[in-house]
Scaffold this active site. Structure first.
Site, short mmCIF file in Angstrom:
data_model
loop_
_atom_site.label_atom_id
_atom_site.label_comp_id
_atom_site.label_asym_id
_atom_site.label_seq_id
_atom_site.Cartn_x
_atom_site.Cartn_y
_atom_site.Cartn_z
N CYS A 35 0.84 -1.21 0.00
CA CYS A 35 0.00 0.00 0.00
C CYS A 35 0.87 1.25 0.00
CB CYS A 35 -0.93 0.00 1.21
SG CYS A 35 -2.03 1.44 1.29
N CYS A 92 -0.42 4.10 2.20
CA CYS A 92 -0.25 3.82 3.63
C CYS A 92 1.18 4.05 4.09
CB CYS A 92 -0.64 2.37 3.94
SG CYS A 92 -2.29 1.89 3.41
N ASP A 93 2.14 3.60 3.29
CA ASP A 93 3.52 3.50 3.77
C ASP A 93 4.53 4.37 3.02
OD1 ASP A 93 2.64 1.59 5.60
OD2 ASP A 93 2.94 -0.05 4.17
#
Length: 315
Positions: A132, A135-136
């Site tokens: 992701c 997300c990261d």
């Protein structure tokens, strides 16, 4: 008999459980093999509102579970093998639990990222391997990153990651990309994106502090090499966890549960879907949680309407 059964946890299922438990509906939540969903495989979560310093993924899920339990939600571990949505009460065949009946069902089984299935991959998720970018990506500011994949998702993630990384290398096993021309053109015009096409990923290389490289076979030369990197983003698609439904619900062309726009209602009245199992666009913890709230409210209104109908029929 249960009023509501929630299949699956994660942000969607747990949010639905919190709302339904607070409404005194005593939901039963059936957890599968990965209680808490994909967030239990992540480390720092910095984009979930309310945590200015961030929070560990497993801790966030444990907190949500405790919150649901506080209001009376019941959790059982099992695997749903078969469903019967032909009549109410609905029936679920759960491994280790037998047949369960419920007046309403919420499905929040999520979607699983497709992985490469190579040595060093799963053990380094959260240590440099991610599925992701949104997300990261922030954790790789100024770092070298690899994106594995050749479709639109890979091009989108590679372009997004250039906001943070010093360079992004796209690794794809074929010498041609599968992405649409407009997505290819956009990525190829980005000076930060480099290309290692016709390369087959063989192994994630890691040290004590995490990922250091990706070993690949260069099919052009027939030799193996290691591409140095600080992070590897696997972008080869997701698949919704809907196999247990065996055609009991309508799904879209990608296999995700189809819901009425603006709701969590499926084609079966009394069966609702929330989270990534019905969302292949956003796939974020906060959007999943929001849809879990929607499912709980939709479910509560459905049960209230059914109760009124049954009462009027008895007059």
């Amino acid at each position: 008999m249960n009023q509501v059964v929630i299949i699956g946890t994660g942000p969607a299922g747990l949010t639905a459980a919190i709302y339904l438990a607070r409404a005194n509906l005593n939901p039963l939540i059936i957890e599968g093999q990965q209680p808490g969903g994909q967030l239990t495989m992540t480390t720092d979560v910095e984009n979930f509102p309310g945590f200015p310093e961030g929070i560990m993924g497993p801790e966030l899920m444990e907190n949500m579970r405790k919150q649901a339990e506080r209001f009376g939600a019941q959790f059982r571990t099992g695997w749903v093998n078969r469903v019967d949505f032909s009549n109410r009460p609905f029936k679920l065949e759960v491994e280790g639990m037998g047949e369960i009946e419920s007046q309403a069902i919420i499905i929040s089984t999520g979607a699983s990222a497709r992985l490469l299935d190579i040595p060093g991959e799963t053990e380094n998720i959260g240590r440099g391997v991610s599925t992701c970018a949104t997300c990261d990506g922030f954790f790789f500011r100024g770092k070298k990153i690899i994106v594995v994949g050749g479709g639109d998702s890979a091009m989108e993630e590679a372009s997004f990651l250039t906001k943070f990384a010093s360079e992004v290398t796209v690794v794809h096993r074929r010498d041609e990309l599968r992405a649409s021309k407009i997505m290819q053109d956009r990525a190829k015009a980005n000076a930060k994106i480099h290309w290692s096409l016709n390369c087959i990923p063989l192994e994630v290389v890691a040290g004590e502090t995490g990922v250091t490289g990706l070993k690949v076979k260069d099919q052009s030369t027939g030799t193996d090499k290691v591409i140095e990197t600080d992070g590897i983003f696997v972008a080869i698609g997701h698949h919704p966890n809907t196999g247990f439904l065996q055609g009991a619900l309508q799904v879209d062309e990608l296999g995700y549960i189809a819901v009425k726009p603006g709701t969590t209602e499926t084609n079966i009245p009394g069966v609702f879907a929330c989270g990534d199992v019905q969302d292949h666009k956003y796939r974020q913890a906060i959007t999943a949680a929001g849809s879990g709230c929607m499912a709980a409210l939709d479910c509560e209104r459905f049960l209230e309407g059914s109760a009124v109908h049954e009462w009027s029929q008895s007059l």
